[in-house]
Design a protein around this motif. Structure first.
Motif, PDB file in Angstrom:
ATOM      1  N   VAL A   1     -20.019 -42.005  46.055  1.00 32.15           N
ATOM      2  CA  VAL A   1     -20.713 -41.564  44.841  1.00 32.15           C
ATOM      3  C   VAL A   1     -20.419 -42.565  43.725  1.00 32.15           C
ATOM      4  CG1 VAL A   1     -20.936 -39.741  43.107  1.00 32.15           C
ATOM      5  CG2 VAL A   1     -20.517 -39.139  45.503  1.00 32.15           C
TER       6      VAL A   1
ATOM      7  N   VAL B   1     -19.216 -34.136  39.037  1.00 34.59           N
ATOM      8  CA  VAL B   1     -20.597 -34.562  39.223  1.00 34.59           C
ATOM      9  C   VAL B   1     -21.556 -33.580  38.556  1.00 34.59           C
ATOM     10  CG1 VAL B   1     -22.421 -34.866  40.953  1.00 34.59           C
ATOM     11  CG2 VAL B   1     -20.153 -35.857  41.328  1.00 34.59           C
TER      12      VAL B   1
ATOM     13  N   PRO C   1     -25.893 -39.481  38.825  1.00 39.08           N
ATOM     14  CA  PRO C   1     -25.023 -40.149  39.793  1.00 39.08           C
ATOM     15  C   PRO C   1     -25.819 -40.654  40.990  1.00 39.08           C
ATOM     16  CG  PRO C   1     -24.710 -37.769  39.866  1.00 39.08           C
ATOM     17  CD  PRO C   1     -25.578 -38.045  38.682  1.00 39.08           C
TER      18      PRO C   1
ATOM     19  N   SER D   1     -25.253 -34.582  44.124  1.00 39.97           N
ATOM     20  CA  SER D   1     -25.843 -35.577  43.223  1.00 39.97           C
ATOM     21  C   SER D   1     -27.365 -35.550  43.273  1.00 39.97           C
ATOM     22  CB  SER D   1     -25.348 -36.981  43.596  1.00 39.97           C
ATOM     23  OG  SER D   1     -23.966 -37.113  43.341  1.00 39.97           O
TER      24      SER D   1
END
Length: 288
Positions: free
Chosen positions: A30, A48, A58, A271
């Protein structure tokens, strides 16, 4: 000889399950705020989700070739059978990279007992396949029995999910900007599923209260033998709603809550799905 089950972090299982069932995990990556993190190891999913609530986007990338090569080489040298339960090839290049590294390692260890299964599953759908395979390994099942059962479970794994905000699916290229804008204005909740490894819109539901009831209706239409299988629920930082869904399933189908796995959608999958995601996983055929 023991048989090792390998999963990647897109299976969205917490360390509790990896430890309990002796599953090895390898991370997707990530990228956030100019830094790179290992999903499930060096970044918390809440980080996140909070960043996405603040308007950040992200990025993710597949498991690196070097990680696969190191893991495969370790088991090849030990001549220990390894079964990798892979995240859907339609959603990530991770499976393809694993296959390339398998071939490379087998140039030096041609008899290496490395087996890679493209589950065409995501999140806890993939995680449930890994758990099932690991339980069989712990019970002394043969390699062929484990591979056959894992493929069967993957083929019959249903994914029914919704997201809290269509904007996140737009950022990930899953819906158009117009659809995201109109959907948000009308408080439309999209219901999606996974078909042959791809995310496919199922229907649109107006109002968040209706969506959980509709998920149960779809579950009843598609599933079977709920009392004799493990059911999965993953959530994008909304444990309260996930637990509510678990209670609804228990009440409607007589499922013991001990047979419902609830976990947070990890940083990599999250994400793209965003905070507020609720996903339901179950088998549409009797479990082998």
């Amino acid at each position: 000889m023991s048989i090792k089950i390998l999963a990647d972090s897109a299976s969205d299982l917490s360390k509790k399950y990896y430890n309990e069932f002796n599953i090895e995990m390898i991370p997707l990556t990530v990228q956030l705020d100019g830094k790179e993190y290992e999903d499930g190891q060096t970044i918390n999913p809440k980080t996140v989700y909070n960043s996405m609530r603040d308007g950040k986007s992200p990025k993710t990338s597949q498991v690196s070739a070097s990680i696969f090569k190191a893991v495969f080489t370790k088991y090849a040298k030990a001549k220990e059978p390894l079964v990798y339960i892979a995240f859907s090839s339609e959603l990530s290049g991770t499976y393809q990279t694993a296959k390339m590294m398998e071939l490379e390692v087998k140039e030096d260890y041609p008899d290496a007992p490395i087996h890679i299964i493209d589950t065409k599953c995501a999140s806890i759908g993939c995680g449930l396949v890994a758990i099932h395979a690991a339980k069989l390994a712990q019970s002394g099942a043969s390699l062929d029995e484990i591979i056959d059962a894992a493929k069967y479970q993957a083929e019959h794994m249903e994914h029914i999910f919704t997201v809290d905000d269509l904007e996140y699916l737009y950022r990930g290229g899953r819906v158009s900007k117009t659809a995201a804008f109109v959907g948000t204005l009308l408080k439309i909740k999209p219901l999606l599923h996974v078909d042959n490894g791809k995310l496919i819109p199922l229907e649109k539901i107006r109002g968040s209260k209706k969506v959980l009831h509709r998920m149960l209706e779809v579950m009843q239409e598609r599933g079977t033998d709920f009392q004799n299988q493990t059911i999965g629920i993953s959530h994008g930082d909304d444990l309260e709603k996930a637990e509510l869904l678990a209670t609804m399933i228990s009440d409607k189908f007589g499922v013991d809550k001990d047979n419902i796995v609830i976990d947070m959608v990890g940083a990599a999958v999250g994400s793209h799905a965003g905070p507020g995601t609720i996903a339901l996983f179950f088998s549409n055929k009797p479990v082998k």
